[in-house]
Scaffold this motif. Sequence first.
Motif, PDB file in Angstrom:
ATOM      1  N   LYS A   1     -56.284   7.288  63.696  1.00 26.23           N
ATOM      2  CA  LYS A   1     -57.742   7.244  63.734  1.00 26.23           C
ATOM      3  C   LYS A   1     -58.370   8.417  64.504  1.00 26.23           C
ATOM      4  O   LYS A   1     -59.590   8.555  64.517  1.00 26.23           O
ATOM      5  CB  LYS A   1     -58.211   5.931  64.390  1.00 26.23           C
ATOM      6  N   ALA A   2     -57.559   9.243  65.147  1.00 20.02           N
ATOM      7  CA  ALA A   2     -58.090  10.292  66.022  1.00 20.02           C
ATOM      8  C   ALA A   2     -58.745  11.417  65.225  1.00 20.02           C
ATOM      9  O   ALA A   2     -58.370  11.696  64.080  1.00 20.02           O
ATOM     10  CB  ALA A   2     -56.964  10.861  66.881  1.00 20.02           C
ATOM     11  N   SER A   3     -59.721  12.060  65.860  1.00 16.05           N
ATOM     12  CA  SER A   3     -60.364  13.236  65.259  1.00 16.05           C
ATOM     13  C   SER A   3     -59.586  14.513  65.557  1.00 16.05           C
ATOM     14  O   SER A   3     -59.510  15.421  64.721  1.00 16.05           O
ATOM     15  CB  SER A   3     -61.802  13.378  65.784  1.00 16.05           C
ATOM     16  N   ARG A   4     -59.017  14.592  66.769  1.00 13.28           N
ATOM     17  CA  ARG A   4     -58.268  15.788  67.178  1.00 13.28           C
ATOM     18  C   ARG A   4     -57.031  15.347  67.959  1.00 13.28           C
ATOM     19  O   ARG A   4     -57.104  14.415  68.759  1.00 13.28           O
ATOM     20  CB  ARG A   4     -59.117  16.693  68.081  1.00 13.28           C
ATOM     21  N   ILE A   5     -55.903  16.042  67.728  1.00 14.02           N
ATOM     22  CA  ILE A   5     -54.656  15.727  68.425  1.00 14.02           C
ATOM     23  C   ILE A   5     -53.997  17.028  68.852  1.00 14.02           C
ATOM     24  O   ILE A   5     -53.948  17.995  68.069  1.00 14.02           O
ATOM     25  CB  ILE A   5     -53.687  14.930  67.530  1.00 14.02           C
ATOM     26  N   ARG A   6     -53.482  17.048  70.044  1.00 14.23           N
ATOM     27  CA  ARG A   6     -52.741  18.214  70.538  1.00 14.23           C
ATOM     28  C   ARG A   6     -51.455  17.741  71.196  1.00 14.23           C
ATOM     29  O   ARG A   6     -51.460  16.782  71.982  1.00 14.23           O
ATOM     30  CB  ARG A   6     -53.566  19.027  71.528  1.00 14.23           C
ATOM     31  N   VAL A   7     -50.354  18.413  70.881  1.00 16.51           N
ATOM     32  CA  VAL A   7     -49.062  18.152  71.510  1.00 16.51           C
ATOM     33  C   VAL A   7     -48.804  19.279  72.508  1.00 16.51           C
ATOM     34  O   VAL A   7     -48.828  20.455  72.140  1.00 16.51           O
ATOM     35  CB  VAL A   7     -47.922  18.101  70.475  1.00 16.51           C
ATOM     36  N   VAL A   8     -48.547  18.911  73.762  1.00 16.57           N
ATOM     37  CA  VAL A   8     -48.365  19.893  74.830  1.00 16.57           C
ATOM     38  C   VAL A   8     -47.019  19.674  75.497  1.00 16.57           C
ATOM     39  O   VAL A   8     -46.642  18.532  75.810  1.00 16.57           O
ATOM     40  CB  VAL A   8     -49.496  19.790  75.881  1.00 16.57           C
ATOM     41  N   SER A   9     -46.295  20.756  75.726  1.00 23.54           N
ATOM     42  CA  SER A   9     -45.052  20.692  76.497  1.00 23.54           C
ATOM     43  C   SER A   9     -45.115  21.721  77.610  1.00 23.54           C
ATOM     44  O   SER A   9     -45.866  22.700  77.531  1.00 23.54           O
ATOM     45  CB  SER A   9     -43.832  20.948  75.609  1.00 23.54           C
ATOM     46  N   ALA A  10     -44.342  21.490  78.655  1.00 22.93           N
ATOM     47  CA  ALA A  10     -44.326  22.390  79.818  1.00 22.93           C
ATOM     48  C   ALA A  10     -42.886  22.677  80.192  1.00 22.93           C
ATOM     49  O   ALA A  10     -42.119  21.749  80.464  1.00 22.93           O
ATOM     50  CB  ALA A  10     -45.073  21.768  80.986  1.00 22.93           C
ATOM     51  N   GLU A  11     -42.528  23.934  80.208  1.00 22.86           N
ATOM     52  CA  GLU A  11     -41.179  24.319  80.615  1.00 22.86           C
ATOM     53  C   GLU A  11     -40.941  23.843  82.052  1.00 22.86           C
ATOM     54  O   GLU A  11     -41.810  23.939  82.899  1.00 22.86           O
ATOM     55  CB  GLU A  11     -41.023  25.842  80.529  1.00 22.86           C
ATOM     56  N   GLY A  12     -39.782  23.319  82.286  1.00 17.32           N
ATOM     57  CA  GLY A  12     -39.490  22.733  83.591  1.00 17.32           C
ATOM     58  C   GLY A  12     -39.637  21.231  83.579  1.00 17.32           C
ATOM     59  O   GLY A  12     -39.121  20.546  84.462  1.00 17.32           O
ATOM     60  N   GLY A  13     -40.335  20.720  82.560  1.00 18.73           N
ATOM     61  CA  GLY A  13     -40.475  19.273  82.430  1.00 18.73           C
ATOM     62  C   GLY A  13     -39.796  18.727  81.195  1.00 18.73           C
ATOM     63  O   GLY A  13     -39.875  17.530  80.925  1.00 18.73           O
ATOM     64  N   MET A  14     -39.128  19.592  80.433  1.00 14.94           N
ATOM     65  CA  MET A  14     -38.471  19.174  79.190  1.00 14.94           C
ATOM     66  C   MET A  14     -37.062  18.652  79.458  1.00 14.94           C
ATOM     67  O   MET A  14     -36.400  19.051  80.419  1.00 14.94           O
ATOM     68  CB  MET A  14     -38.393  20.350  78.214  1.00 14.94           C
ATOM     69  N   VAL A  15     -36.627  17.746  78.606  1.00 17.01           N
ATOM     70  CA  VAL A  15     -35.229  17.324  78.568  1.00 17.01           C
ATOM     71  C   VAL A  15     -34.672  17.774  77.223  1.00 17.01           C
ATOM     72  O   VAL A  15     -35.429  18.154  76.326  1.00 17.01           O
ATOM     73  CB  VAL A  15     -35.095  15.795  78.732  1.00 17.01           C
ATOM     74  N   PRO A  16     -33.335  17.775  77.052  1.00 18.03           N
ATOM     75  CA  PRO A  16     -32.795  18.163  75.746  1.00 18.03           C
ATOM     76  C   PRO A  16     -33.367  17.299  74.631  1.00 18.03           C
ATOM     77  O   PRO A  16     -33.256  16.074  74.658  1.00 18.03           O
ATOM     78  CB  PRO A  16     -31.290  17.938  75.917  1.00 18.03           C
ATOM     79  N   GLY A  17     -33.997  17.933  73.674  1.00 17.53           N
ATOM     80  CA  GLY A  17     -34.644  17.196  72.603  1.00 17.53           C
ATOM     81  C   GLY A  17     -35.574  18.096  71.818  1.00 17.53           C
ATOM     82  O   GLY A  17     -35.655  19.299  72.060  1.00 17.53           O
ATOM     83  N   PRO A  18     -36.322  17.522  70.872  1.00 19.76           N
ATOM     84  CA  PRO A  18     -37.213  18.319  70.023  1.00 19.76           C
ATOM     85  C   PRO A  18     -38.325  18.978  70.831  1.00 19.76           C
ATOM     86  O   PRO A  18     -38.709  18.524  71.912  1.00 19.76           O
ATOM     87  CB  PRO A  18     -37.780  17.291  69.044  1.00 19.76           C
ATOM     88  N   SER A  19     -38.867  20.053  70.284  1.00 20.68           N
ATOM     89  CA  SER A  19     -39.955  20.783  70.925  1.00 20.68           C
ATOM     90  C   SER A  19     -41.306  20.181  70.539  1.00 20.68           C
ATOM     91  O   SER A  19     -41.399  19.307  69.666  1.00 20.68           O
ATOM     92  CB  SER A  19     -39.915  22.253  70.492  1.00 20.68           C
ATOM     93  N   ALA A  20     -42.366  20.682  71.179  1.00 21.64           N
ATOM     94  CA  ALA A  20     -43.720  20.253  70.824  1.00 21.64           C
ATOM     95  C   ALA A  20     -44.032  20.605  69.372  1.00 21.64           C
ATOM     96  O   ALA A  20     -44.666  19.823  68.650  1.00 21.64           O
ATOM     97  CB  ALA A  20     -44.729  20.903  71.771  1.00 21.64           C
ATOM     98  N   GLU A  21     -43.589  21.773  68.947  1.00 22.11           N
ATOM     99  CA  GLU A  21     -43.800  22.171  67.548  1.00 22.11           C
ATOM    100  C   GLU A  21     -43.066  21.232  66.605  1.00 22.11           C
ATOM    101  O   GLU A  21     -43.596  20.855  65.543  1.00 22.11           O
ATOM    102  CB  GLU A  21     -43.340  23.607  67.343  1.00 22.11           C
ATOM    103  N   ASP A  22     -41.851  20.839  66.967  1.00 22.99           N
ATOM    104  CA  ASP A  22     -41.088  19.892  66.131  1.00 22.99           C
ATOM    105  C   ASP A  22     -41.844  18.582  65.970  1.00 22.99           C
ATOM    106  O   ASP A  22     -41.889  18.005  64.874  1.00 22.99           O
ATOM    107  CB  ASP A  22     -39.723  19.611  66.758  1.00 22.99           C
ATOM    108  N   LEU A  23     -42.419  18.080  67.073  1.00 26.58           N
ATOM    109  CA  LEU A  23     -43.155  16.815  66.988  1.00 26.58           C
ATOM    110  C   LEU A  23     -44.389  16.968  66.112  1.00 26.58           C
ATOM    111  O   LEU A  23     -44.695  16.080  65.299  1.00 26.58           O
ATOM    112  CB  LEU A  23     -43.563  16.328  68.381  1.00 26.58           C
ATOM    113  N   ALA A  24     -45.120  18.083  66.258  1.00 30.96           N
ATOM    114  CA  ALA A  24     -46.307  18.298  65.433  1.00 30.96           C
ATOM    115  C   ALA A  24     -45.938  18.312  63.955  1.00 30.96           C
ATOM    116  O   ALA A  24     -46.663  17.758  63.112  1.00 30.96           O
ATOM    117  CB  ALA A  24     -46.991  19.594  65.840  1.00 30.96           C
ATOM    118  N   ARG A  25     -44.808  18.932  63.616  1.00 29.29           N
ATOM    119  CA  ARG A  25     -44.371  18.949  62.215  1.00 29.29           C
ATOM    120  C   ARG A  25     -43.994  17.552  61.727  1.00 29.29           C
ATOM    121  O   ARG A  25     -44.283  17.173  60.585  1.00 29.29           O
ATOM    122  CB  ARG A  25     -43.176  19.892  62.072  1.00 29.29           C
ATOM    123  N   ALA A  26     -43.338  16.776  62.600  1.00 26.72           N
ATOM    124  CA  ALA A  26     -42.963  15.421  62.215  1.00 26.72           C
ATOM    125  C   ALA A  26     -44.194  14.552  61.987  1.00 26.72           C
ATOM    126  O   ALA A  26     -44.232  13.732  61.055  1.00 26.72           O
ATOM    127  CB  ALA A  26     -42.071  14.807  63.291  1.00 26.72           C
TER     128      ALA A  26
END
Length: 286
Positions: free
Chosen positions: A191-216
């Motif tokens: 239902k959202a009008s705008r969505i942004r996925v944000v990641s921060a180096e130093g806070g990531m664990v092994p897994g998909p990137s922010a870009e990967d999630l946006a594509r999914a």
Amino acid sequence: MKTLLVPVALHDALPSVFATTLLVGRRFGSLIEGVSLRPALAEYVPVDMVGGMTWLRDEEADKAEAEDAGRRFVDFLVGAGIPAATEGPCTPEFVAAAGTRYRWRPDVPAGDAFLGHYARLFTATVVGRPGSGDGAPRMTTFETALFESGRPILLAPPTPPTSLGEAILIAWNGSSETARAVAFAMPFLRKASRIRVVSAEGGMVPGPSAEDLARALACEGIFADHKAFTEGRRTPGEVFLNEAQDFGCDLLIKGAYTQSRLRQMIFGGATSHVLAHATMPMLMAH
């Protein structure tokens, strides 16, 4: 988001809890159920450890507080034009026609244990953002609902929000906790009008990137932009909140405690930071 549980305790953020619940309830046509939340006290409460004085638990005061909580819950929703729930068959037709409505469950047991169990029956539980002051919501309430319910938590900010779910920011760190929060948040994302996925180096664990999630998400018909911040002077928690403010975010989606609570107590962490400083509603899951 068709069923919302609201544990009502008499704290300073209660108006914001009610306002947050109402925004979600109207957005999804939810059944809103309130329960009184009182800490479970020992039968005897020590007052003077030297003199050995004790006070008996005041059952009448407990009962009066529960009744006050119920009045505030009902008065707010009635004042907002929300009708009381009526009994009927749980069919799609009945639920769709019923729309947003409320009910109050009296005489629930004192203590957080009941909340952890009962919240398993609801789509989400709405609580106030915990704090350290005398009038702030208790951390134990948030953590009980988070760890024991198996359901998402909607955290109301200290001041009542005016919108919820139009501009959503996903604080992505690649973890299973955040993936679970995103899955729970799908009704909002659709239902959202705008969505942004944000990641921060130093806070990531092994897994998909922010870009990967946006594509999914795009494969689900949900379109979001994405930003990945390199490590710098700001902590991941500061990155998420600063970006949320710049984006005009009115709902922050985040996994809770990818690091252990003990580690976050000692060293800090993104969850600890947003719990201390966020000014917008948050949806969290573990």
